[in-house]
Design a protein around this motif. Structure first.
Motif, PDB file in Angstrom:
ATOM      1  N   ALA A  47      47.185  34.596  37.000  1.00  0.00           N
ATOM      2  CA  ALA A  47      45.867  34.306  37.567  1.00  0.00           C
ATOM      3  C   ALA A  47      45.558  35.265  38.711  1.00  0.00           C
ATOM      4  CB  ALA A  47      45.806  32.869  38.059  1.00  0.00           C
ATOM      5  N   HIS A  48      44.275  35.601  38.856  1.00  0.00           N
ATOM      6  CA  HIS A  48      43.824  36.509  39.919  1.00  0.00           C
ATOM      7  C   HIS A  48      42.495  35.998  40.458  1.00  0.00           C
ATOM      8  CE1 HIS A  48      46.730  39.684  38.683  1.00  0.00           C
ATOM      9  NE2 HIS A  48      46.489  39.214  37.474  1.00  0.00           N
ATOM     10  N   ASP A  49      42.278  36.200  41.753  1.00  0.00           N
ATOM     11  CA  ASP A  49      40.986  35.907  42.358  1.00  0.00           C
ATOM     12  C   ASP A  49      40.107  37.148  42.285  1.00  0.00           C
ATOM     13  OD1 ASP A  49      41.686  33.316  42.995  1.00  0.00           O
ATOM     14  OD2 ASP A  49      42.331  33.807  45.038  1.00  0.00           O
ATOM     15  N   MET A  50      38.930  37.003  41.704  1.00  0.00           N
ATOM     16  CA  MET A  50      37.967  38.091  41.588  1.00  0.00           C
ATOM     17  C   MET A  50      36.670  37.681  42.281  1.00  0.00           C
ATOM     18  SD  MET A  50      39.581  40.414  39.925  1.00  0.00           S
ATOM     19  CE  MET A  50      40.925  40.671  38.749  1.00  0.00           C
ATOM     20  N   PHE A  51      36.039  38.634  42.948  1.00  0.00           N
ATOM     21  CA  PHE A  51      34.805  38.353  43.674  1.00  0.00           C
ATOM     22  C   PHE A  51      33.624  39.019  42.960  1.00  0.00           C
ATOM     23  CE2 PHE A  51      38.231  37.741  46.618  1.00  0.00           C
ATOM     24  CZ  PHE A  51      37.853  36.619  47.339  1.00  0.00           C
ATOM     25  N   VAL A  52      32.558  38.239  42.813  1.00  0.00           N
ATOM     26  CA  VAL A  52      31.386  38.676  42.056  1.00  0.00           C
ATOM     27  C   VAL A  52      30.143  38.548  42.928  1.00  0.00           C
ATOM     28  CG1 VAL A  52      29.955  38.258  40.015  1.00  0.00           C
ATOM     29  CG2 VAL A  52      32.444  37.938  39.876  1.00  0.00           C
ATOM     30  N   LEU A  53      29.279  39.571  42.874  1.00  0.00           N
ATOM     31  CA  LEU A  53      27.986  39.519  43.552  1.00  0.00           C
ATOM     32  C   LEU A  53      26.947  39.015  42.560  1.00  0.00           C
ATOM     33  CD1 LEU A  53      27.999  42.943  45.460  1.00  0.00           C
ATOM     34  CD2 LEU A  53      28.971  40.750  46.170  1.00  0.00           C
ATOM     35  N   ASP A  54      26.414  37.813  42.821  1.00  0.00           N
ATOM     36  CA  ASP A  54      25.308  37.275  42.027  1.00  0.00           C
ATOM     37  C   ASP A  54      24.005  37.750  42.656  1.00  0.00           C
ATOM     38  OD1 ASP A  54      26.538  35.651  39.985  1.00  0.00           O
ATOM     39  OD2 ASP A  54      27.103  34.239  41.565  1.00  0.00           O
ATOM     40  N   GLN A  55      23.168  38.432  41.873  1.00  0.00           N
ATOM     41  CA  GLN A  55      21.933  38.948  42.445  1.00  0.00           C
ATOM     42  C   GLN A  55      20.883  39.140  41.361  1.00  0.00           C
ATOM     43  OE1 GLN A  55      22.694  43.017  44.057  1.00  0.00           O
ATOM     44  NE2 GLN A  55      24.720  42.701  43.195  1.00  0.00           N
ATOM     45  N   PRO A  56      19.616  39.254  41.777  1.00  0.00           N
ATOM     46  CA  PRO A  56      18.549  39.456  40.793  1.00  0.00           C
ATOM     47  C   PRO A  56      18.701  40.799  40.092  1.00  0.00           C
ATOM     48  CG  PRO A  56      17.665  38.807  42.944  1.00  0.00           C
ATOM     49  CD  PRO A  56      19.105  39.158  43.154  1.00  0.00           C
ATOM     50  N   ASN A  57      18.012  40.923  38.968  1.00  0.00           N
ATOM     51  CA  ASN A  57      17.939  42.220  38.293  1.00  0.00           C
ATOM     52  C   ASN A  57      17.105  43.191  39.138  1.00  0.00           C
ATOM     53  OD1 ASN A  57      19.459  41.352  36.089  1.00  0.00           O
ATOM     54  ND2 ASN A  57      17.648  40.559  35.050  1.00  0.00           N
ATOM     55  N   TRP A  58      17.361  44.478  38.923  1.00  0.00           N
ATOM     56  CA  TRP A  58      16.669  45.530  39.667  1.00  0.00           C
ATOM     57  C   TRP A  58      15.782  46.343  38.733  1.00  0.00           C
ATOM     58  CZ3 TRP A  58      21.840  47.871  41.827  1.00  0.00           C
ATOM     59  CH2 TRP A  58      22.417  46.971  42.737  1.00  0.00           C
TER      60      TRP A  58
END
Length: 204
Positions: A47-58
């Motif tokens: 298992a690994h912790d991954m960080f994701v940026l949730d953002q609107p489309n550009w």
């Protein structure tokens, strides 16, 4: 092609999705949020912790005038702490189409309006960290109709750049924004516009 697989060929194996065990919000940064996903590498079972940026489309707009100039902007970028030469663009509002966003951002940032709009392509700007899409819209027959309508967090200078200068500006490092350069790739590989049908300008 299915994004979970390699192109077919000897020696290639199927890359499996990484199962997500849990997900939790980490930060709300106004124009994006950060979440932490705990996922399992199917190859190792770890298992690994991954960080994701949730953002609107550009949306990125490539505005062309009838005399084959690109309407570009100079603005300060806080990440690099430097001024960048770019094409207009911004975040899509909820329910907004890429074309509608392109028309709005073009008018707000440059004071120009387009005669017509054409969706050129879409990319993932950084799939390692971000889950959004980047749309590229060609704006043709652009003309100035008024001053830019900048918000309180913007400071923009409009420049008209001959389309034939783009390869040189990229080679010389005067245009370094990767998203902008990708837009010129789509421009270069789209059908010729009426004002440039007499030539195809190659990029380096």
């Amino acid at each position: 092609m299915d994004r979970t697989t390699h192109p077919r060929g000897a020696g290639h194996r199927v890359i499996q999705p990484w199962p997500r065990q849990r997900s939790e919000p980490v930060a709300d940064c106004r124009i994006f949020t950060v979440r932490k996903d705990t996922v399992v590498n199917p190859r190792t079972g770890r298992a690994h912790d991954m960080f994701v940026l949730d953002q609107p489309n550009w949306v990125n707009v490539i505005p062309l005038t009838d005399d084959d100039h690109v309407v570009m902007i100079e603005q300060w970028r806080h990440g690099t702490r430097s001024v960048h030469l770019e094409t207009p663009g911004g975040l899509m509002d909820p329910g907004e189409t890429p074309e509608a966003c392109a028309r709005r951002e073009l008018r707000e940032e440059t004071g120009y309006e387009a005669g017509d709009l054409k969706l050129l392509g879409v990319t993932h700007p950084n799939p390692a960290l971000q889950n959004n899409h980047q749309y590229y819209v060609l704006a043709r027959h652009c003309r100035r109709v008024g001053p830019p309508q900048l918000d309180h967090a913007e400071d923009i200078h409009v420049r008209l750049i001959p389309r034939t200068d783009l390869p040189r500006l990229i080679r010389e490092g005067q245009i370094t924004h990767g998203i902008v350069i990708a837009g010129f790739y789509f421009l270069n590989h789209s059908a010729p516009t009426p004002s440039s049908a007499h030539r195809r300008q190659g990029l380096p």
